[in-house]
Design a protein around this motif. Structure first.
Motif, PDB file in Angstrom:
ATOM      1  N   GLN A  11       0.850  -1.203   0.000  1.00 32.18           N
ATOM      2  CA  GLN A  11       0.000   0.000   0.000  1.00 32.18           C
ATOM      3  C   GLN A  11       0.881   1.247   0.000  1.00 32.18           C
ATOM      4  O   GLN A  11       1.241   1.774   1.050  1.00 32.18           O
ATOM      5  CB  GLN A  11      -0.924   0.004   1.218  1.00 32.18           C
ATOM      6  CG  GLN A  11      -2.008  -1.059   1.165  1.00 32.18           C
ATOM      7  CD  GLN A  11      -3.313  -0.593   1.815  1.00 32.18           C
ATOM      8  OE1 GLN A  11      -3.346   0.456   2.457  1.00 32.18           O
ATOM      9  NE2 GLN A  11      -4.368  -1.352   1.636  1.00 32.18           N
ATOM     10  N   LYS A  12       1.152   1.772  -1.192  1.00 33.58           N
ATOM     11  CA  LYS A  12       2.010   2.960  -1.275  1.00 33.58           C
ATOM     12  C   LYS A  12       1.387   4.168  -0.576  1.00 33.58           C
ATOM     13  O   LYS A  12       2.102   5.053  -0.110  1.00 33.58           O
ATOM     14  CB  LYS A  12       2.304   3.265  -2.744  1.00 33.58           C
ATOM     15  CG  LYS A  12       3.205   2.197  -3.359  1.00 33.58           C
ATOM     16  CD  LYS A  12       3.488   2.439  -4.830  1.00 33.58           C
ATOM     17  CE  LYS A  12       4.373   1.307  -5.363  1.00 33.58           C
ATOM     18  NZ  LYS A  12       4.062   0.992  -6.774  1.00 33.58           N
ATOM     19  N   ALA A  13       0.064   4.188  -0.507  1.00 31.17           N
ATOM     20  CA  ALA A  13      -0.605   5.313   0.150  1.00 31.17           C
ATOM     21  C   ALA A  13      -0.283   5.333   1.647  1.00 31.17           C
ATOM     22  O   ALA A  13      -0.237   6.405   2.262  1.00 31.17           O
ATOM     23  CB  ALA A  13      -2.116   5.234  -0.071  1.00 31.17           C
ATOM     24  N   MET A  14      -0.067   4.160   2.240  1.00 33.88           N
ATOM     25  CA  MET A  14       0.309   4.109   3.657  1.00 33.88           C
ATOM     26  C   MET A  14       1.733   4.652   3.855  1.00 33.88           C
ATOM     27  O   MET A  14       2.009   5.340   4.844  1.00 33.88           O
ATOM     28  CB  MET A  14       0.202   2.679   4.208  1.00 33.88           C
ATOM     29  CG  MET A  14      -1.227   2.176   4.377  1.00 33.88           C
ATOM     30  SD  MET A  14      -2.185   3.089   5.653  1.00 33.88           S
ATOM     31  CE  MET A  14      -3.345   3.994   4.613  1.00 33.88           C
TER      32      MET A  14
ATOM     33  N   THR B  40      -1.726   4.580  -4.169  1.00 35.24           N
ATOM     34  CA  THR B  40      -2.393   3.296  -4.394  1.00 35.24           C
ATOM     35  C   THR B  40      -2.416   2.382  -3.176  1.00 35.24           C
ATOM     36  O   THR B  40      -1.623   2.509  -2.241  1.00 35.24           O
ATOM     37  CB  THR B  40      -1.728   2.550  -5.566  1.00 35.24           C
ATOM     38  OG1 THR B  40      -0.328   2.426  -5.283  1.00 35.24           O
ATOM     39  CG2 THR B  40      -1.901   3.314  -6.861  1.00 35.24           C
ATOM     40  N   GLN B  41      -3.346   1.419  -3.248  1.00 38.12           N
ATOM     41  CA  GLN B  41      -3.400   0.351  -2.242  1.00 38.12           C
ATOM     42  C   GLN B  41      -2.665  -0.889  -2.804  1.00 38.12           C
ATOM     43  O   GLN B  41      -1.952  -0.790  -3.813  1.00 38.12           O
ATOM     44  CB  GLN B  41      -4.842   0.059  -1.807  1.00 38.12           C
ATOM     45  CG  GLN B  41      -5.935   0.145  -2.859  1.00 38.12           C
ATOM     46  CD  GLN B  41      -6.082  -1.098  -3.672  1.00 38.12           C
ATOM     47  OE1 GLN B  41      -5.180  -1.438  -4.466  1.00 38.12           O
ATOM     48  NE2 GLN B  41      -7.228  -1.757  -3.497  1.00 38.12           N
ATOM     49  N   GLN B  42      -2.882  -2.013  -2.178  1.00 43.81           N
ATOM     50  CA  GLN B  42      -2.062  -3.189  -2.475  1.00 43.81           C
ATOM     51  C   GLN B  42      -2.219  -3.751  -3.892  1.00 43.81           C
ATOM     52  O   GLN B  42      -1.338  -4.451  -4.387  1.00 43.81           O
ATOM     53  CB  GLN B  42      -2.345  -4.285  -1.435  1.00 43.81           C
ATOM     54  CG  GLN B  42      -3.651  -5.040  -1.602  1.00 43.81           C
ATOM     55  CD  GLN B  42      -4.871  -4.298  -1.078  1.00 43.81           C
ATOM     56  OE1 GLN B  42      -4.772  -3.192  -0.566  1.00 43.81           O
ATOM     57  NE2 GLN B  42      -6.028  -4.918  -1.193  1.00 43.81           N
ATOM     58  N   LYS B  43      -3.335  -3.442  -4.554  1.00 44.68           N
ATOM     59  CA  LYS B  43      -3.569  -3.968  -5.891  1.00 44.68           C
ATOM     60  C   LYS B  43      -3.272  -2.937  -6.979  1.00 44.68           C
ATOM     61  O   LYS B  43      -3.534  -3.175  -8.156  1.00 44.68           O
ATOM     62  CB  LYS B  43      -5.009  -4.456  -6.033  1.00 44.68           C
ATOM     63  CG  LYS B  43      -5.318  -5.651  -5.105  1.00 44.68           C
ATOM     64  CD  LYS B  43      -6.585  -6.348  -5.511  1.00 44.68           C
ATOM     65  CE  LYS B  43      -6.497  -6.913  -6.903  1.00 44.68           C
ATOM     66  NZ  LYS B  43      -7.477  -7.985  -7.168  1.00 44.68           N
ATOM     67  N   GLY B  44      -2.808  -1.757  -6.571  1.00 47.90           N
ATOM     68  CA  GLY B  44      -2.456  -0.746  -7.558  1.00 47.90           C
ATOM     69  C   GLY B  44      -3.590   0.208  -7.892  1.00 47.90           C
ATOM     70  O   GLY B  44      -3.452   1.077  -8.765  1.00 47.90           O
ATOM     71  N   PHE B  45      -4.732   0.079  -7.192  1.00 47.74           N
ATOM     72  CA  PHE B  45      -5.833   1.026  -7.377  1.00 47.74           C
ATOM     73  C   PHE B  45      -5.665   2.181  -6.398  1.00 47.74           C
ATOM     74  O   PHE B  45      -4.995   2.056  -5.373  1.00 47.74           O
ATOM     75  CB  PHE B  45      -7.184   0.342  -7.137  1.00 47.74           C
ATOM     76  CG  PHE B  45      -7.459  -0.790  -8.083  1.00 47.74           C
ATOM     77  CD1 PHE B  45      -7.620  -0.543  -9.446  1.00 47.74           C
ATOM     78  CD2 PHE B  45      -7.554  -2.102  -7.622  1.00 47.74           C
ATOM     79  CE1 PHE B  45      -7.869  -1.588 -10.331  1.00 47.74           C
ATOM     80  CE2 PHE B  45      -7.799  -3.153  -8.500  1.00 47.74           C
ATOM     81  CZ  PHE B  45      -7.953  -2.894  -9.859  1.00 47.74           C
TER      82      PHE B  45
END
Lengths: 137, 137, 137, 137
Positions: A11-14, B40-45
Motif C-alpha cells: 500500500q504505497k498510500a500508507m 495506491t493500495q495493495q492492488k495498484g488502485f
C-alpha cells in the motif's frame, strides 16, 4: 499473518502518509500514524480524510486476517464520525464485528496518544475468493 | 470565494496527495486529483481512503462556500460507498443538500476521467460561528 | 430517569410496533421488541426498517439520559448494518460513545433472544437546550 | 413489475404503518405514507425510524426492479440524514446509483407534501440469485 504484512507493504498510500501496521491478529489490526505537518487541514489538525484512511485500513486488515491468503477483498463502504480534533500521533484499532461468507462488517476506533477518542468507523467489506491481492500483471 | 481558496491552500494534506480545488461556487466545489503511484493500495488502485479524502474535502468546501468567512467548520461524519476501482485521475464534486443554521448536509460524487462513477459520499458538517479557520497562534 | 420514560411513553410509533423501554441508565438504554407477524418484510423476517427504529430509539434515549430534562434532542443521522435476518423477539442496546456540548455520538447493537448479533448502528444526535420535549401547543 | 408489487404486498410492516408502493419503474420506486398520529415520536413529528423504514423500502424496490424475479435481495446497510422534522404525509423516492453483479447501491430522498426535503438515504443491497423472495415453507 505474513500475507497481511505483505499486502500492507504494497500500500504505497500508507507509505505516503507514514502509517505502519503495528499489530495484526485474528480479526484485529492496528495502524499507527506518527504526526507530521504534511497530514494537516487548514487549522493544523490532522485531516479528517487522513483519519479515515487509517481507520479504513485498520478495518480492512482486521477483515483480511480472517480470510484465506488466496482471497482478496474490497471496501464496499464506510462511515466515520470524527469525535475530536487531533494534533499528534494516532492509532487506529480495527476489529471484525461479523465475518460472513461474502461480506464482513468491521469497526475501527482511532485514538490519540493520550488516550483521547478521536474517531469511530463502521465498515463493510466484500471478499473476492481466489483473487490475487497483487496488481494485475 | 477567496477565503475558500485560502483555506484549501492551508490544507497541507491536499498538497501531500497532489489534489487541487479546481472549481468553487455557491454550494458547490470540485477537487481534482491526478494519478500517482504513491496513492495506491495493495492492488495498484487508488486507496479507498484517498478517495474518501477528496470527497470529504469537496463536501467541506461546498458547505463552507455558503458560510461567512468569519466562521470555521468541522466535519461531523461522512459515509462513502466505493462503486468501482480506480487507476487514474479523479475528480470529486461536492454539493450542499441542506444548509442549516448549525449543521449542513453535503454530498460528493467521485468520477474517473472517462466518466466512470467511482464513489458517492454523504456528509454532515457543523458551522462554528466567529471562529478563525486558521491554526491557533 | 423519569423524564426519559415519559418521553418514550409519548412515542406513539413505539406503541404501534409494540416496543418498550426495558432499561435506562446514565448513557445507556435498552429497547425490547416482541415478535409479531405485523413487523415482517416480504420473506417473513423482521423488516430492516423496524430494526432501524428500535436501534434509533435506543441510541436516542442513551444520549438523552446524559442531557438535562429541560433539553430536547433530534436525530441528525444514523447508519445501520444488518448482520443477520431475524424472526423473533429483539433487543436493541444503545450506548453513548461521545457526549459533546452540542452533538452526541451513540451506538446500538441489536440482538435476538438466542444472543445472535442482528444489527449494529452508529448515530449522531443534536441537543436543543431549553426546548420542550413535548408537542408544540 | 408484478413481482415487485407482489413482494411489497407481502411486507406486513408496510401495511402496519400504512405505506403503499405508489410508483415503480426500472431503477426507481416511490413509497407513499399518509400521516397518522400512530407514527409519531415524543414531540409529535413522524418518528425518524419510520422515515428510515420508507426510505429503506424505496431503495430496496428500486434495486429489486433491476434484478430478475427469480432473485431475492437483502439490505446490507443504510445511512440516513434527517434534514427537517415532518408532521404530514411523506413520499420516499428511491433510485439506483450503481447496480453491480452482487451489490447494488441506491439512494432515497424523502419529501413532505409541500416539497420540503425531509431526509436523504444512501444504501447498499446484496442480490441473492435463484432465491425465493417468499417466506420459507
Amino acid at each position: 499473518m505474513n500475507y497481511i504484512r505483505e499486502s500492507f507493504a504494497r500500500q504505497k498510500a500508507m507509505a505516503l502518509i507514514g502509517a505502519s501496521l503495528s499489530v495484526v491478529s485474528a480479526g484485529k489490526s492496528e495502524v499507527s500514524l506518527p504526526y507530521r505537518d504534511e497530514l494537516t487541514q487548514q487549522k493544523g489538525f490532522v485531516h479528517g480524510g487522513i483519519i479515515g484512511m487509517i481507520a479504513d485500513t485498520a478495518c480492512g486488515y482486521a477483515a483480511y486476517s480472517l480470510m484465506p491468503a488466496s482471497a482478496s477483498l474490497v471496501t464496499v463502504e464506510y462511515k466515520i464520525n470524527i469525535l475530536a480534533p487531533a494534533r499528534g500521533a494516532l492509532v487506529a484499532r480495527g476489529e471484525v464485528v461479523k465475518a460472513g461468507r461474502t461480506l464482513t462488517v468491521a469497526r475501527a476506533e482511532v485514538y490519540a496518544q493520550d488516550g483521547k477518542h478521536i474517531a469511530t468507523m463502521q465498515q463493510t467489506l466484500m471478499m473476492l475468493p481466489d483473487t490475487a491481492d497483487t496488481p494485475d500483471p
